[in-house]
Scaffold this active site. Structure first.
Site, short mmCIF file in Angstrom:
data_model
loop_
_atom_site.label_atom_id
_atom_site.label_comp_id
_atom_site.label_asym_id
_atom_site.label_seq_id
_atom_site.Cartn_x
_atom_site.Cartn_y
_atom_site.Cartn_z
N ASP A 28 0.87 -1.16 0.00
CA ASP A 28 0.00 0.00 0.00
C ASP A 28 0.92 1.22 0.00
O ASP A 28 2.13 1.10 0.21
CB ASP A 28 -0.96 0.00 1.20
C1 NOJ Z 1 -3.94 4.07 0.26
C2 NOJ Z 1 -5.14 3.22 0.23
O1 NOJ Z 1 -5.20 2.45 1.41
C3 NOJ Z 1 -5.20 2.30 -0.98
O2 NOJ Z 1 -6.42 1.62 -1.00
C4 NOJ Z 1 -5.01 3.09 -2.24
O3 NOJ Z 1 -5.11 2.26 -3.36
C5 NOJ Z 1 -3.66 3.77 -2.17
N1 NOJ Z 1 -3.62 4.65 -1.02
C6 NOJ Z 1 -3.35 4.58 -3.41
O4 NOJ Z 1 -4.12 5.72 -3.42
#
Ligand code: NOJ
Length: 871
Positions: free
Chosen positions: A278
């Site tokens: 993530d």
């Molecule tokens: C953090 C989020 O938890 C995730 O779901 C997302 O895809 C990424 N940021 C990218 O924006």
């Protein structure tokens, strides 16, 4: 020279973090599991792996590491942008949110959220929504769709991002995931199943320099039977990417939890795609690579190093391979996985390049906004319209999700000549503009989605008031969340009250909710209860419409005599208006069902699913409730909720009858042995030449951009360490030798025998009322009594929705239960076992989890109607 040596050693120093743990409560264990299994061993992927391995064999070290990480936050058009290997024809990959539509762009559809498609209980619609989403991501030139989200599953009713997924049950989540993956990937877009795993709360999710992200502490059986289940089904559908969660599990950060990635995901569940972090979730270089992470997103290190652009990978990965810390076959496997996913979706053939920017709505701007003010400039938005006719499926989803919870005296449907008084700001668009809050970080006007990375911009928002206007309804609208004094109630009026509950991602705080509903709790926002009560005091016929991210408490007014009807319209996206009108005015009967339980009080939930607050050190979130979340818990404790999981009324009535149960595959207590792993590409373990890492001559660097090359002296020094006798301080038991694979694995999703159909069940659904409608048959399994495993009283295992049935019309629905559906995860044998092969499983069918009156018995082979519902 000394400095270079120190730099070379810095990767070795990271070794101290390889087993980075904070103590967790006794009994919760994160095993060490090495090495990362090589991908490519299932036949469905072998051709793509063959192609990918052919490319990888000819890449330099720096080209390979360049493909495994992003070029930095805000360093490209998309939310994630990998490096490229243009010499070999491999472009940068564009990774973009989010689950309900292309985030931060224009001319694209804001689809209904995951929770809304979940509420349809309609597999065909799930798949068609996925196809439409896939077309839009492809049209915008996105290689990797950052969805579907199945973690969180909704263990915590206040969890901020439950609405991005499909409901608080593993099987409902699993169908949502699998069919979204199939739909999206059928258009050539790589889907990403996220967040792996136990990411049930937003607050305290991230590691930072002051505190570790929370640790979700859960036992192996709960992990398998609840949280990993939807991931398994997404993998079975061939998902090309997975995203790890910010938090830790059992004390080990998900980004470097070797058991979770190496054993569970890549071995047991047979995941063949690539695992990304993530955003800024990575906390180390070498340990994360060894633990099976394949791609660092967006490439940088969080907090302070973010300012200048530094990475745990890219140039560090190059260095770590040269100095022998990371075996080169680990890198080769990661790159092969990434390229195999690319080939698997056919992205080597005429795949469009990104034509939008997630960073700006201007036509021209910084190509790398993160390099401001030094970024080169150019065209960044081409405003390509990708909507096609997707509004049609979006509206169908929004409509068929609408869940009628209460309807006294057939108050609904309305007739067009009824005079309506409409209350609540949710009925009309945000007066500041439908996209006035970045990432929908406000709750103003019609609530079509939650906030955060799971949001999208609205191309338009068809509001309920727009819907009333188009219908030619007679209505007065009071655009306020307080009851007005001038509405002149009359006895024949019907009052429509619009209320909301919102939540989202933790990086935005909205009205004091920090992503999770920590402040609003499960209450309606904007004093919604008071508005409903005030309206109910003056009007005799009140219809309440709720746009909500999840369960809300209705107790203050649900039993008031003037509250005649209540609808959950969930989060409808752009199609909030006419979809609702079609139900309110009876063009169709409502056919949505609750994808979670609506409780009478928050006290009804186990204490362990409350939000975890600030704790000194790593917050500990211990899943002592085990399997007992949502309806599993309410049933166990005998707590009658306000509305049970699966509840949903229609304007007509249905009967479920003439069911049959047919044994298909005979059961054995353990499944037949798994197939052996097929061949995987073979990789050299020789450390590559340092020259493969040297910067190209006269290279023009962009500030903050993350590159994978090293200075010559740096590369040479690293290679010298690699050739020395120094050994990286791997954890005890570490090995780089590939293993045959665990017993529970064998194919994508696990041992293929788990998905053998054990019983086919057919049931006749008849429309017994006087108006047309669609019914959902929900199938729950009750394990035999007397088994040595504690199991929830009933668990959803399958569902099917009828077509629209005319009054009196019938349809025969086919349902099935698989071996896995009748198994439990046995932590001792580390396998799925059928606890009582000859035992009598109850196969319950009905229209809601608390309305199951038709029971089939596996031991009798018969089905009978008119049974007392098991809960
Ligand atoms: C953090 C989020 O938890 C995730 O779901 C997302 O895809 C990424 N940021 C990218 O924006």
């Amino acid at each position: 020279m000394v400095l270079a040596l120190l730099l070379s050693l810095s990767s070795l120093a990271v070794g101290a973090a390889i087993d980075k743990r904070v103590a967790v409560p006794a009994g919760y264990v994160a095993l060490s599991s090495y090495p990362a299994p090589h991908g490519g061993w299932v036949p469905e992927w072998s051709e793509s792996y063959r192609k990918a391995a052919g490319v990888v064999a000819n890449l330099t070290l720096a080209e390979k590491t360049n493909l495994t990480a992003g070029t930095g936050i805000f360093m490209g058009r998309c939310v994630g942008n990998t490096g490229s290997a243009l010499r070999a024809g491999i472009p940068q990959l564009c990774l973009q949110d989010g689950p309900l539509g292309v985030r931060n762009t224009d001319h694209s559809t804001a689809f209904p959220a995951g929770i809304t498609i979940g509420a349809t209980f309609d597999k065909d619609l799930m798949r068609r929504r996925g196809e439409a989403i896939g077309e839009e991501f492809r049209g915008k030139g996105v290689n990797v769709y950052l969805g579907p989200s199945v973690g969180p599953i909704g263990r915590k009713p206040r969890g901020g991002r439950n609405w991005e997924g499909f409901g608080s049950d593993p099987v409902l989540q699993a169908y949502g995931a699998a069919l979204t993956v199939e739909g999206v990937q059928s258009k050539g877009v790589i889907a990403t199943i996220k967040h792996w795993i136990a990411n049930e709360q937003e607050m305290y999710r991230m590691y930072s320099i002051v505190q570790e992200g929370y640790s979700s502490n859960l036992d192996d059986r709960t992990l398998h039977e609840l949280y990993a289940w939807p991931f398994a089904e997404g993998i079975r559908s061939g998902v090309g990417a997975a995203m790890i969660a910010y938090n830790a599990v059992n004390g080990s950060a998900c980004s470097q939890n070797s058991y979770l990635i190496n054993t569970l995901l890549k071995d047991e569940l047979g995941f063949q795609g690539f695992v990304m972090s993530d955003w800024l979730a990575q906390i180390s270089g070498v340990p994360s690579a060894l633990a099976g992470l394949d791609m660092s997103m967006p490439g940088d290190i969080h907090t302070i190093p973010l300012v200048t652009g530094q990475s745990y990978w890219m140039y560090e990965y190059t260095r770590a391979v040269l100095n022998g810390s990371i075996p080169v076959d680990r890198l080769d496997d990661s790159v092969t996985r990434i390229l195999a996913a690319w080939y698997q979706m056919g992205q080597d053939q005429n795949y469009p390049e990104p034509n939008f920017s997630t960073n700006t709505q201007d036509t021209e701007g910084d190509l790398y906004p993160g390099a401001w003010p030094e970024s080169p400039k150019g065209v960044v938005n081409e405003f390509i319209d990708v909507q096609g006719d997707h509004a049609v499926v979006a509206k169908e989803v929004a409509r068929d999700a609408i869940t009628l919870l209460k309807n006294v005296n057939s108050t609904l449907p309305l007739s067009l000549d009824t005079t309506l008084k409409v209350f609540g700001t949710d009925a009309e668009k945000n007066p500041d503009g439908i996209n006035s809050c970045a990432d929908q970080g406000c709750n103003k006007g019609t609530l079509g989605m939650g906030w955060g990375s799971g949001s999208a911009r609205y191309p338009y928002l068809d509001s309920p008031i727009d819907g009333l206007k188009s219908r030619g309804a007679t209505y007065s609208f009071y655009n306020s969340d307080s009851f007005p004094s001038n509405s002149n109630p009359s006895l024949d009026d019907v009052a429509l009250v619009f209320v909301t509950a919102d939540s989202g991602e933790n990086y935005l705080t909205v009205e004091n909710d920090h992503g999770d509903r920590d402040s609003s709790k499960l209450n309606l926002w904007h004093n919604g209860d008071k508005l409903v009560k005030d309206v109910a005091a003056k009007y005799a016929n009140v219809v309440v419409i709720v746009h909500t991210v999840g369960p809300v408490l209705l107790e203050q007014w649900i039993d008031l005599p003037s509250i005649k009807a209540v609808l959950f319209a969930h989060l409808p996206g752009q199609e909030a208006g006419d979809s609702l009108m079609q139900v309110l005015y009876g063009d169709v009967s409502p056919s949505g069902h609750l994808p979670y339980t609506v409780p009478k009080s928050e006290e009804g939930y186990p204490n362990s699913v409350s939000l975890v607050g600030f704790q000194l050190g790593q917050p500990q979130d211990t899943y002592t409730e085990g399997l007992y979340i949502d309806y599993r818990h309410f049933n166990k404790e005998g707590i009658t909720p306000r509305y049970a999981f699966g509840h949903g009324l229609s304007y007509t009535t249905f009967s479920f009858s003439n069911a049959t149960i047919t044994p298909v595959t005979g059961l054995t207590s353990t499944p037949p042995a798994r197939p052996a792993k097929g061949p995987t590409p073979s990789y050299s373990t020789e450390i590559p030449a340092a020259s493969e890492a040297y910067w190209p001559d006269n290279f023009d660097k962009v500030w903050r951009y993350l590159y994978s090359w090293l200075d010559k002296s740096d590369a040479d020094n690293s290679a010298a360490i690699g050739k020395s006798t120094k050994v990286y301080p791997y954890p005890p038991g570490y090995s780089n030798k590939q293993t045959p694979g665990v017993a529970a694995g064998g194919a994508q999703g696990g041992n293929p025998a788990l998905f053998d159909v054990a019983y086919d069940i057919s049931v006749t659904v008849k429309n017994t009322g006087s108006t047309a409608g669609k019914a959902v048959a929900q199938l729950y399994v009750q394990y035999p009594s007397g088994i040595s495993f504690d199991t929830p009283i009933i668990q959803l295992r399958d569902f099917e929705k009828t077509k629209e049935l005319a009054a009196g019309e019938s349809e025969v629905l086919q349902l099935r239960v698989t071996r896995k559906d009748l198994s439990v995860w046995d932590v001792v044998s580390q396998n799925w076992i059928v606890p009582d092969v000859r035992g009598d499983y109850g196969i319950w069918i009905g229209g809601a989890s608390d309305a199951l009156t038709l029971k089939c018995s596996t031991s009798e082979g018969t089905c009978e109607s008119g049974q007392a519902s098991p809960v």
